[in-house]
Design a protein around this motif. Sequence first.
Motif, PDB file in Angstrom:
ATOM      1  N   TRP A 143       3.895  -2.375  -4.381  1.00  0.00           N
ATOM      2  CA  TRP A 143       4.051  -1.891  -3.004  1.00  0.00           C
ATOM      3  C   TRP A 143       2.786  -1.154  -2.547  1.00  0.00           C
ATOM      4  O   TRP A 143       2.273  -1.387  -1.450  1.00  0.00           O
ATOM      5  N   ARG A 147      -0.112  -2.039   0.399  1.00  0.00           N
ATOM      6  CA  ARG A 147      -0.554  -1.141   1.475  1.00  0.00           C
ATOM      7  C   ARG A 147      -2.048  -0.887   1.408  1.00  0.00           C
ATOM      8  O   ARG A 147      -2.722  -0.830   2.437  1.00  0.00           O
ATOM      9  N   GLU A 148      -2.574  -0.730   0.194  1.00  0.00           N
ATOM     10  CA  GLU A 148      -3.959  -0.271   0.042  1.00  0.00           C
ATOM     11  C   GLU A 148      -4.972  -1.392  -0.206  1.00  0.00           C
ATOM     12  O   GLU A 148      -6.141  -1.246   0.121  1.00  0.00           O
ATOM     13  N   ARG A 179       5.840  -7.154   2.768  1.00  0.00           N
ATOM     14  CA  ARG A 179       5.880  -7.133   4.227  1.00  0.00           C
ATOM     15  C   ARG A 179       5.219  -5.866   4.759  1.00  0.00           C
ATOM     16  O   ARG A 179       5.504  -4.767   4.279  1.00  0.00           O
ATOM     17  N   GLU A 180       4.383  -6.060   5.760  1.00  0.00           N
ATOM     18  CA  GLU A 180       3.671  -4.918   6.329  1.00  0.00           C
ATOM     19  C   GLU A 180       4.656  -3.899   6.884  1.00  0.00           C
ATOM     20  O   GLU A 180       5.657  -4.274   7.511  1.00  0.00           O
ATOM     21  N   GLY A 181       4.406  -2.639   6.617  1.00  0.00           N
ATOM     22  CA  GLY A 181       5.233  -1.564   7.166  1.00  0.00           C
ATOM     23  C   GLY A 181       6.576  -1.395   6.474  1.00  0.00           C
ATOM     24  O   GLY A 181       7.356  -0.504   6.839  1.00  0.00           O
ATOM     25  N   GLU A 182       6.873  -2.203   5.451  1.00  0.00           N
ATOM     26  CA  GLU A 182       8.163  -2.098   4.766  1.00  0.00           C
ATOM     27  C   GLU A 182       8.151  -0.898   3.820  1.00  0.00           C
ATOM     28  O   GLU A 182       7.162  -0.659   3.123  1.00  0.00           O
ATOM     29  N   GLY A 183       9.266  -0.171   3.758  1.00  0.00           N
ATOM     30  CA  GLY A 183       9.370   0.974   2.855  1.00  0.00           C
ATOM     31  C   GLY A 183       9.601   0.520   1.424  1.00  0.00           C
ATOM     32  O   GLY A 183      10.057  -0.610   1.191  1.00  0.00           O
ATOM     33  N   GLU A 186      13.210  -0.565   0.647  1.00  0.00           N
ATOM     34  CA  GLU A 186      13.543  -1.911   1.168  1.00  0.00           C
ATOM     35  C   GLU A 186      13.029  -2.982   0.212  1.00  0.00           C
ATOM     36  O   GLU A 186      13.742  -3.938  -0.121  1.00  0.00           O
TER      37      GLU A 186
END
Length: 212
Positions: A143, A147-148, A179-183, A186
Amino acid sequence: HNLTVLISGNGSNLQALIDACASGDLPNTRITHVISNRKAAYGLERAQKSSIPTTYHNLVPYKKKHAATAAGTQKARTEYDADLASLILSHTPAPHLIVCAGWMHILTPDFLTPISAAGVKVINLHPALPGEFAGAGAIERAWTAGREEGLERTGVMIHEVIAEVDAGEAVVTREVELREGEGLEELEGRIHEVEHGLIVEGTRKVLEGVGK
Ligand SMILES: N[C@@H]1O[C@H](COP(=O)(O)O)[C@@H](O)[C@H]1O
């Protein structure tokens, strides 16, 4: 076929196997023994609710026994693993396959050698793809890489267990897109969904080869 399932926690993947045996999704298969290295593992209750014999195999007494000796931790793990192998092999009926389903203890050759000498295979569920994010915290590490570093996908695998952690040959794999922006929660939810299907598929595939 008889399965022995090793767990350490909630046991949702164990439940997927229990349900698959009951529905016939895993034909002619039953779970004959569930072993946990954690007393509070909810998976033990799931097994008891399905009248499956359970064992809590505790590492602490081994550590206490060897606390005063040099390399005590290593000796404790060696003896723990060797005893784990004999409690599995001496259980009746003996297993055709051992499935690690959320089992959070690294299995050493002291376990793997006697088990393979008895002709029993060991497979493990890991929430990453082969060669990626071996070890603990694999979902969160993927995850973070999404993001990074722009990683686009991670996945789940069922693999054969060898002494090197999460490195044995893959039996089945499944990609899971990031998925972009997914926590994180999730993503964990989506990965657990995939795991519950893949652990049944991987177990079935290995059992199809057992006895041939
Ligand atoms: N090693 C990991 O631990 C989790 C266990 O879940 P459960 O089967 O105990 O619900 C799973 O995500 C598995 O991949």
